[in-house]
Design an enzyme around this catalytic site. Structure first.
Site: not given
Ligand code: GLU
Length: 514
Positions: A265-267
Site C-alpha cells: 500500500s501507499k503506507r
C-alpha cells in the site's frame, strides 16, 4: 494464436496509478507485442463519485514516460472510438434492456432505507453477509414482485430505480484462468448485482463486459483483485449469448508488502521511504504530494525490468532485460500464482545496472541540467568524461552531480583530517613541483602521463606515493574520496590541476605540518 490478440488496460481514473496498475499495463503491452496484437487503453470512468480530476492525464503521462504506448485509446483513437466509458454511456442501456426483455435482469425500486432494513433483518436472523439475491429479492420492491402495471407506473412517474442482474440459483460457474487454471464458483455466492445505477450510468460490471465484447478483446489480463468479479462476468457473457467469443481471463498475482504479508500500500511506501506510484502525484483534494519512481531517479527501462520480474519469471537466472528481450520471452504461463514480494533493493540494483550501461548522452543530459540549476556552465566533453567516470558508482542519475561536483567547483575547503596529517613540507614540495611541471605539458596530458610525471618527481626527491597521494587529491578536489586520482587529473586537465594546486598551496600555507 489464430485470432489477432487484442488486450486492454482499463484503469479507472480514481487517483494515481498504483505500481500494480502499471504492471498490469506492462503485461498487457508485452502480451500484445509478443503476439503481434493490439494494446488498447480504455478509461473506465463510470463511477462519477470516485472520479478524480487529473487522474486520466496522470495515466497517459505514465504510459508515455514508460513508452508503453497504446495502439488504440482516448488520445490515439481507433476503430472502436470512443475509448472513455463516460463518452460511451449511450450504448449501455440498450444492453441492459436486452437482458430485461429476456428476463435476465429486472428493475428494483428499493430505497436506501428499505435495503438497510433488509440487511438488518437478515443480520438479526444470523446471516452475516446479507445479499440481494434469488431468495431475498422475493421480499423486495422490484419488477419480479410488483404487478406489471405498478412497475410501469413507477417508471412513468420517474421514480428512481436500478437494474439488477437476475442471478440464478444453484448454478455452477466455471472458467479456466490462464494463470490459475480452473475456477469453479456457485452462483449462490453472487448477489443480484446492479448493472444500471439510479443515475442511469452503468456499473463497472456492465460497462466492462459490454466494452470488452464490443472492442473484440481476446484476453483480459488484470489484477487479482478482480478475480472475485470474474464469475459474474462469465455469467454475463452467457446471458448475452457471447460465450463463444468471451475473452480468456488471466488474473495477475498481488504485489505484497516488503515483509511478504499483505498487499503493498501507499503506507508501506511512506513507512520505508520508497515510491509506490510511477510518477509524482499531487492529490487535487488534499494537496498531499507523493513522489514517483520517475522523480526518485529511476530510469523508465529499469522500472519496466523491475515490474516485469514482479510476478513473472523467464525460467532462467537472467535478471536484466530490455523491452525487446521481455517481449520475446514473456508468457502468461510464466506468471506466478502466488503474490510477488516488493523488494525496493532489487529495483535499485536494476537501476544501477541500467545506468552503468546507459549511453553517455543519457548521463550527461542529467548532469548538464543539474549543473545548470546550480548556475555552473561546463564543457560538454568534460561533462561526458565525468559522467563516464562515475557511472559505476551511482544508483540514481541525480547522484552524478552530488558525487562529481568537485570537477566543476573548485574546492572552498579542504578535508581537515587529511590536511592535518598529510600536508607536510615534503608533500607540498612534491605537489608544487608537479603543479609547475604539468603546466609545461603539451596537449597530450592523460592519466598515464600524470603517473609518469609523479613517479619522476618521487624519484628525484627520493620520496614515495604513500606520503603524497592523499594530499594531492585533497589539494585538487578538496575531498578525501572519489574516483581514481590519475583519472581525476586527466579529466580536470593540466591547467586546471596546476591552478588548483596553486590555490591550495596558497590557502594552506599556514597549515603546513612541521
Ligand atoms: N476499471 C478496472 C480497474 O480500475 C478494470 C478492471 C479490469 O481490467 O477489468 O482496475
Amino acid at each position: 494464436m489464430n485470432q489477432q490478440v487484442r488486450v486492454r488496460f482499463a484503469p479507472s481514473p480514481t487517483g494515481p496509478l498504483h505500481i500494480g496498475g502499471v504492471r498490469t499495463a506492462l503485461y498487457n503491452y508485452l502480451f500484445a507485442r509478443k503476439y503481434g496484437g493490439k494494446f488498447i487503453l480504455r478509461i473506465e470512468d463510470t463511477d462519477q463519485n470516485r472520479y478524480v480530476p487529473d487522474a486520466e492525464e496522470y495515466i497517459l503521462e505514465t504510459l508515455k514516460w514508460l513508452s508503453i504506448l497504446p495502439d488504440e485509446g482516448p488520445e490515439k483513437g481507433g476503430p472502436f472510438s470512443p475509448y472513455r466509458q463516460s463518452d460511451r454511456k449511450a450504448r449501455y442501456p440498450n444492453y441492459a434492456k436486452k437482458l430485461l426483455d429476456e428476463g435476465k435482469a429486472y428493475y428494483a425500486f428499493d430505497t436506501q432505507d428499505e435495503l438497510e432494513e433488509m440487511r438488518k433483518r437478515l443480520n438479526e436472523s444470523g446471516i452475516i453477509m446479507p445479499q440481494y439475491n434469488a431468495i431475498t429479492r422475493t421480499q423486495m420492491k422490484n419488477s419480479l414482485t410488483l404487478p406489471p402495471e405498478e412497475v410501469q407506473d413507477r417508471l412513468n412517474s420517474g421514480e428512481p430505480y436500478v437494474i439488477r442482474l437476475k442471478v440464478p440459483r444453484g448454478k455452477e460457474i466455471r472458467f479456466q484462468d490462464e494463470i490459475r487454471d480452473w475456477v469453479l464458483v456457485s452462483s449462490d455466492t453472487i448477489d443480484d448485482k446492479i448493472i444500471i445505477k439510479s443515475d442511469g450510468m452503468p456499473t463497472y460490471h456492465l460497462a466492462n463486459v459490454v466494452d470488452d465484447h464490443e472492442m473484440g478483446i481476446t484476453h483480459v489480463i488484470r489484477g487479482e483483485e478482480w478475480l472475485p468479479s470474474a464469475p459474474l462476468h462469465v455469467l454475463m457473457y452467457e446471458f448475452f449469448g457471447w460465450t463463444s467469443s468471451r475473452p480468456r481471463f488471466a488474473h495477475l498475482p498481488l504485489i505484497l508488502k516488503p515483509e511478504g504479508v499483505g498487499k503493498l500500500s501507499k503506507r508501506d511506501g511512506d513507512k520505508h521511504g520508497f515510491p509506490v506510484f510511477p510518477i509524482a502525484w499531487t492529490d487535487p483534494f488534499t494537496g498531499e504530494k507523493s513522489k514517483g519512481f520517475r522523480e526518485s531517479g529511476y530510469q523508465p527501462e529499469a522500472l519496466i525490468n523491475f515490474l516485469a520480474l514482479l510476478g513473472w519469471n523467464p525460467g532462467t537466472e537472467q535478471e536484466l532485460f530490455n523491452i525487446e528481450g521481455l517481449i520475446k520471452l514473456f508468457s502468461l504461463k510464466r506468471v506466478n500464482k502466488s503474490g510477488a514480494k516488493f523488494d525496493i533493493e532489487k529495483a535499485k540494483w536494476i537501476n544501477h545496472q541500467f545506468l552503468k550501461d546507459a549511453p553517455t548522452a543519457v548521463l550527461s543530459e542529467q548532469l548538464v541540467q543539474d549543473l545548470k540549476n546550480a548556475g555552473i556552465s561546463a564543457d560538454k566533453t568534460q561533462v561526458g568524461h565525468v559522467a563516464d567516470a562515475f557511472r559505476e558508482r551511482i544508483t540514481f542519475l541525480n547522484e552524478l552531480f552530488v558525487q562529481s561536483k568537485y570537477f566543476f567547483i573548485r574546492p572552498a575547503e579542504y578535508d581537515e583530517k587529511v590536511i592535518s596529517n598529510k600536508w607536510t613540507p615534503e608533500a607540498v614540495n612534491v605537489i608544487q613541483t608537479f603543479g609547475s611541471r604539468i603546466e609545461e605539458e603539451s596537449g597530450n596530458f592523460d592519466r598515464e602521463r600524470a603517473k609518469k610525471l609523479l613517479n619522476e618527481i618521487f624519484e628525484e626527491k627520493n620520496t614515495g606515493a604513500g606520503t603524497v597521494m592523499q594530499a594531492l587529491r585533497v589539494a585538487v578536489t578538496g575531498v578525501s574520496g572519489g574516483i581514481d586520482l590519475m583519472l581525476t587529473l586527466e579529466i580536470l586537465g593540466p591547467d586546471e590541476v596546476a591552478e588548483r594546486i596553486r590555490i591550495a598551496i596558497n590557502k594552506l600555507s599556514e597549515q603546513v605540518k612541521k
